[in-house]
Design an enzyme around this catalytic site. Structure first.
Site, PDB file in Angstrom:
ATOM      1  CE  LYS A   1      61.159 -10.884  11.281  1.00 30.75           C
ATOM      2  NZ  LYS A   1      60.798 -12.248  11.361  1.00 30.75           N
TER       3      LYS A   1
ATOM      4  NE  ARG B   1      57.282 -17.668   5.593  1.00 30.40           N
ATOM      5  CZ  ARG B   1      57.073 -17.066   4.414  1.00 30.40           C
ATOM      6  NH1 ARG B   1      56.997 -17.775   3.317  1.00 30.40           N
ATOM      7  NH2 ARG B   1      56.956 -15.767   4.346  1.00 30.40           N
TER       8      ARG B   1
ATOM      9  NE  ARG C   1      61.216 -14.793   1.003  1.00 29.67           N
ATOM     10  CZ  ARG C   1      61.381 -14.531   2.303  1.00 29.67           C
ATOM     11  NH1 ARG C   1      61.928 -13.403   2.687  1.00 29.67           N
ATOM     12  NH2 ARG C   1      60.986 -15.392   3.221  1.00 29.67           N
TER      13      ARG C   1
ATOM     14  NE  ARG D   1      58.057 -11.099   1.575  1.00 33.18           N
ATOM     15  CZ  ARG D   1      58.481 -11.527   2.754  1.00 33.18           C
ATOM     16  NH1 ARG D   1      58.919 -10.687   3.648  1.00 33.18           N
ATOM     17  NH2 ARG D   1      58.452 -12.812   3.044  1.00 33.18           N
TER      18      ARG D   1
ATOM     19  NE  ARG E   1      61.046 -18.607  11.305  1.00 35.92           N
ATOM     20  CZ  ARG E   1      61.600 -17.702  10.529  1.00 35.92           C
ATOM     21  NH1 ARG E   1      62.781 -17.225  10.820  1.00 35.92           N
ATOM     22  NH2 ARG E   1      60.962 -17.252   9.468  1.00 35.92           N
TER      23      ARG E   1
HETATM   24  P1  AMP Z   1      62.692 -15.668   6.758  1.00 34.32           P
HETATM   25  O1  AMP Z   1      63.549 -15.023   5.721  1.00 34.32           O
HETATM   26  O2  AMP Z   1      63.061 -15.255   8.164  1.00 34.32           O
HETATM   27  O3  AMP Z   1      61.233 -15.469   6.452  1.00 34.32           O
HETATM   28  O4  AMP Z   1      62.970 -17.246   6.720  1.00 34.32           O
HETATM   29  C1  AMP Z   1      62.693 -17.987   5.565  1.00 34.32           C
HETATM   30  C2  AMP Z   1      62.628 -19.462   5.892  1.00 34.32           C
HETATM   31  O5  AMP Z   1      63.897 -19.899   6.403  1.00 34.32           O
HETATM   32  C3  AMP Z   1      61.634 -19.861   6.976  1.00 34.32           C
HETATM   33  O6  AMP Z   1      60.305 -20.004   6.482  1.00 34.32           O
HETATM   34  C4  AMP Z   1      62.222 -21.202   7.444  1.00 34.32           C
HETATM   35  O7  AMP Z   1      61.965 -22.221   6.492  1.00 34.32           O
HETATM   36  C5  AMP Z   1      63.723 -20.910   7.407  1.00 34.32           C
HETATM   37  N1  AMP Z   1      64.194 -20.358   8.707  1.00 34.32           N
HETATM   38  C6  AMP Z   1      64.622 -19.087   8.953  1.00 34.32           C
HETATM   39  N2  AMP Z   1      64.966 -18.945  10.243  1.00 34.32           N
HETATM   40  C7  AMP Z   1      64.760 -20.155  10.821  1.00 34.32           C
HETATM   41  C8  AMP Z   1      64.905 -20.655  12.153  1.00 34.32           C
HETATM   42  N3  AMP Z   1      65.298 -19.866  13.159  1.00 34.32           N
HETATM   43  N4  AMP Z   1      64.597 -21.959  12.379  1.00 34.32           N
HETATM   44  C9  AMP Z   1      64.189 -22.779  11.390  1.00 34.32           C
HETATM   45  N5  AMP Z   1      64.003 -22.364  10.119  1.00 34.32           N
HETATM   46  C10 AMP Z   1      64.285 -21.066   9.834  1.00 34.32           C
END
Ligand code: AMP
Length: 217
Positions: free
Chosen positions: A14, A174, A163, A128, A89
């Protein structure tokens, strides 16, 4: 108007596709993961709450994420379009977004589902690595994405780290949340006739060509 949602599990590309769309169409890339990581740096009470959810691979509570997202969407640079990465999400988030958009006389034009198998996603996430200094991404499970020297950034010499949420337990959590919610989200946008699917296993520039064909109408 190009208001775009990228819908895909972590590591499906993405971020890469958002950067390519941003460059060609000059619209901002809004990653809710990035917004949250930025917010948690503040070391405030809210920062601590955000950290605890992210590090466990859990979703940050809806009131926190909605507030951050809406603040960002209110920014002037979103007036000609935006690319959402990581939001919605859940179906509740999709409904919140719809409400915000309709009050502001806006709507989503394209929801792009980047399709990648679960096995491939696990291989990508577990390999990663990110530079702790300049945030360049690498992947130790793919020859073409490894750094030249193990664990050292090619660009700045910084150390490569995982990370904080790329550890086994957080990854499973996740992915579990993702697969639980995704079908509802796909149906929600299919019903609105704005859902498009692209094959995320192709090379990034080929995936982009597919996306570009869809949004360049
Ligand atoms: P990402 O970088 O998109 O993988 O997001 C990392 C983490 O941020 C996720 O595992 C969630 O803990 C939190 N997060 C990101 N986007 C959302 C969302 N739309 N709703 C809730 N938590 C989020």
């Amino acid at each position: 108007m190009k208001n775009i949602i990228l819908l895909a599990p972590q590591s499906a590309g993405k971020g890469t596709q958002a950067a390519l769309i941003k460059e060609k169409y000059n619209i901002p890339h809004i990653s809710t993961g990035d917004l949250l990581r930025e917010k948690r740096k503040e070391k405030s009470e809210i920062g601590k709450i955000i950290s605890s959810f992210i590090d466990n691979g859990a979703l940050v509570p809806q009131d926190i994420i909605d507030k951050l997202l809406i603040e960002r969407l209110n920014n002037k640079d979103c007036k000609n379009g935006f690319i959402l990465d990581g939001y919605p999400r859940t179906i509740e988030q999709a409904k919140t977004l719809d409400k915000y958009l309709s009050v502001n006389n806006m709507n989503i034009n394209y929801v792009i589902n980047i399709d990648v198998s679960k096995e491939e996603i696990i291989k990508r996430i577990t390999g990663r690595r990110i530079c702790e200094k300049c945030a360049t991404n690498y992947n130790i499970n793919y020859e073409s994405e490894k750094s030249k020297i193990e664990n050292i950034c090619d660009k700045c010499g910084g150390h490569l780290i995982k990370r904080s949420d790329d550890y086994e337990e957080a990854i499973s959590k996740r992915l579990e949340i993702y697969y639980k919610e995704i079908n509802l989200l796909l149906e929600f946008y299919q019903d609105k006739n704005i859902l498009y699917k692209v094959d995320g296993c192709k090379l990034p520039n080929e995936v982009f060509k597919e996306i570009d064909k869809i949004i360049n109408k």
